[in-house]
Write an enzyme that holds these catalytic residues in place. Structure first.
Site, PDB file in Angstrom:
ATOM      1  N   SER A 219      43.491   6.498 -29.460  1.00 20.86           N
ATOM      2  CA  SER A 219      44.767   5.863 -29.797  1.00 20.86           C
ATOM      3  C   SER A 219      44.580   4.412 -30.217  1.00 20.86           C
ATOM      4  O   SER A 219      43.532   3.800 -30.016  1.00 20.86           O
ATOM      5  CB  SER A 219      45.742   5.928 -28.618  1.00 20.86           C
ATOM      6  N   ILE A 220      45.655   3.847 -30.750  1.00 19.79           N
ATOM      7  CA  ILE A 220      45.691   2.447 -31.166  1.00 19.79           C
ATOM      8  C   ILE A 220      45.505   1.501 -29.979  1.00 19.79           C
ATOM      9  O   ILE A 220      45.082   0.354 -30.143  1.00 19.79           O
ATOM     10  CB  ILE A 220      47.032   2.150 -31.878  1.00 19.79           C
ATOM     11  N   LYS A 221      45.781   1.995 -28.764  1.00 22.05           N
ATOM     12  CA  LYS A 221      45.731   1.131 -27.578  1.00 22.05           C
ATOM     13  C   LYS A 221      44.308   0.798 -27.138  1.00 22.05           C
ATOM     14  O   LYS A 221      44.113  -0.060 -26.277  1.00 22.05           O
ATOM     15  CB  LYS A 221      46.500   1.783 -26.429  1.00 22.05           C
ATOM     16  N   ASP A 222      43.305   1.465 -27.725  1.00 26.26           N
ATOM     17  CA  ASP A 222      41.922   1.060 -27.439  1.00 26.26           C
ATOM     18  C   ASP A 222      41.713  -0.402 -27.806  1.00 26.26           C
ATOM     19  O   ASP A 222      40.973  -1.133 -27.131  1.00 26.26           O
ATOM     20  CB  ASP A 222      40.932   1.914 -28.234  1.00 26.26           C
TER      21      ASP A 222
ATOM     22  N   GLY B 279      43.213  -2.594 -25.081  1.00 25.48           N
ATOM     23  CA  GLY B 279      42.473  -2.431 -23.827  1.00 25.48           C
ATOM     24  C   GLY B 279      41.236  -3.295 -23.821  1.00 25.48           C
ATOM     25  O   GLY B 279      40.951  -4.007 -22.846  1.00 25.48           O
TER      26      GLY B 279
END
Length: 454
Positions: free
Chosen positions: A40-43, A46
């Site tokens: 996902s884009i949230k890597d 993070g």
């Protein structure tokens, strides 16, 4: 040259053009954030937020990271935390898909489920709960993605420049969803510097307060929505909507149908929030009178939603997938036998087979069908009664344990009679003129009543 570690593969995701869905006069491009190693884009955030906390001394070696998340930020944090040796505790709302929870737990993350039907200020609201837990845990770092400047910084310094280069410096609009607002804020800052004429467009679930805020500068009480990861009941502290001139409210039903259309037409398996973004982007594109180049995101992979958006029975339960209506009890049967959807066994099958099918399909009873006729029913209690003294009986035929005294109802049986069967602990077995149509459970009736509610 091979990457030295998996974290090196975060970012630099490909851009693909939509060619089989109607984008009007525009060209619509999708930034494939599902290609990040965590899916996902949230890597991106993070990695950015943990790196910033290490640099500032807020996170020490072997420390504990705590965060509230609807899913993908948690997976991005888990990817980085696992490789760097941090303990990670996540507080997540109970609407998160099972696939995400299984993924997180497989990486060693401690997951605390809380309610998704309460707002900020309630003791079980996921963000308040995470903040309280961080205060109670010595030496912990509370990520606070909603107020962490390293969140939008990740998009300002990586996502934005990638889009700019991949579009040959020609991008007229970017369509974003907002959860923490990191993507929208970071991209707004980047394009304000390199391309002030690029429009920022918000894609928001119906029920979220953000679209109203963009349109009026005010917002009221939030509703509820099924789409995960985007939409809010408050304005995140890091949110910058100053360059957002247009916002679209997209229903859960449209989000789900759009993301399934994206798979069937473009071959892209994406998550529910991508359905919201693509639906909004298509609406924006179709409104344009001149050709424009528009970018939106495949936020994550649909592999995380196979039990939801890509599950026909889940869609039926939500009232999003319509079937032919008959005006009788067939309308209540989720798994119709004439559609080859009923899970059954025969009297000659082994009890182990019945047990395995109950486990596989997450059901508690099976009709026993021989030569097209219902001859009995076997449920969890029948299996337990048969095998508790001798587990070897799992090798015995179903016919030795099934209940043969079954009650059936016809297609025109009133709902009140179904309730009587439920009161006896039975399911409703629908048989009419010798033909078996399927089972009706309490939940089937509840779904039917809810979908009729105004």
């Amino acid at each position: 040259m091979p990457a030295q570690k998996i974290l090196d593969l975060i970012g630099n995701t490909p851009l693909v053009e939509v060619t089989r869905m109607d984008a009007g006069k525009c060209r619509l491009f999708l930034k494939m954030e599902s290609q990040n190693p965590g899916g996902s884009i949230k890597d991106r955030i993070g990695l950015s937020m943990i790196a910033a906390a290490e640099k500032d001394g807020k996170l020490k070696p072997g420390g504990t990271i705590i965060e509230a998340t609807a899913g993908n930020t948690g997976l991005g944090l888990a990817l980085v935390a696992t490789l760097k040796g941090y303990r990670l505790i996540l507080v997540v709302p109970d609407k998160m898909s099972r696939e995400k929870i299984f993924h997180l737990k497989a990486m060693g993350t401690e997951v605390m489920l809380t309610r998704s039907d309460v707002g900020k200020g309630h003791p079980e609201y996921y963000q308040d709960m995470a903040q309280r837990l961080a205060k109670e845990t010595p030496g912990s770092f509370f990520v606070n993605q909603f107020g962490n400047p390293a969140n939008p910084y990740a998009h300002e310094t990586t996502t934005g420049p990638e889009i700019w280069e991949q579009t040959d410096h020609k991008v007229d609009a970017v369509v974003c969803g907002v959860g923490s607002a990191g993507t929208m804020t970071g991209l707004s800052r980047y394009f304000a510097k390199v391309s002030p004429d690029t429009e920022m467009v918000l894609a928001d679930p119906v029920g979220s307060v953000l679209a109203d805020y963009v349109h009026t500068g005010k917002y009221g009480q939030a509703g509820s929505w099924i789409v995960e990861g985007i939409g809010e009941d408050f304005i995140p502290p890091i949110a910058d909507f100053s360059r957002v001139k247009k916002a679209y409210s997209i229903s859960d039903e449209v989000s789900c149908t759009t993301v399934r259309e994206l798979l069937s037409k473009e071959g892209i398996l994406a998550g529910s929030s991508t359905g919201t973004l693509v639906a909004a982007a298509l609406r924006y594109c179709r409104e344009q009178t001149q050709p424009r180049r528009v970018v939106t995101f495949v936020c994550d992979s649909g592999n995380k939603y196979l039990s939801k958006v890509f599950n026909d029975y889940w869609l039926m339960d939500q009232g999003f997938l319509k079937r032919e209506q008959y005006g009788d009890l067939r309308d209540l049967i989720t798994r119709r036998h004439d559609e080859h959807a009923t899970v059954t066994v025969s009297s000659e099958d082994k009890l182990m087979t019945a047990y395995a099918r109950m486990k596989l399909y997450d059901i508690s009873q099976l009709p026993v069908i021989d030569e097209g006729k219902v001859v009995g029913i076997v449920d969890e209690w029948d299996l337990l009664t048969a095998t508790q003294e001798s587990p070897a009986r799992f090798r015995d035929p179903v016919g030795t344990a099934m209940t043969q005294r079954i009650e059936t109802v016809g297609l025109t049986t009133p709902l009140t009679q179904l309730v009587e069967a439920f009161n006896k602990g039975h399911v409703a077995i629908v048989v009419d003129k010798g033909k078996f149509y399927g089972l009706i459970t309490r939940m089937d009736v509840l779904n039917h009543l809810r979908n009729r509610a105004p």
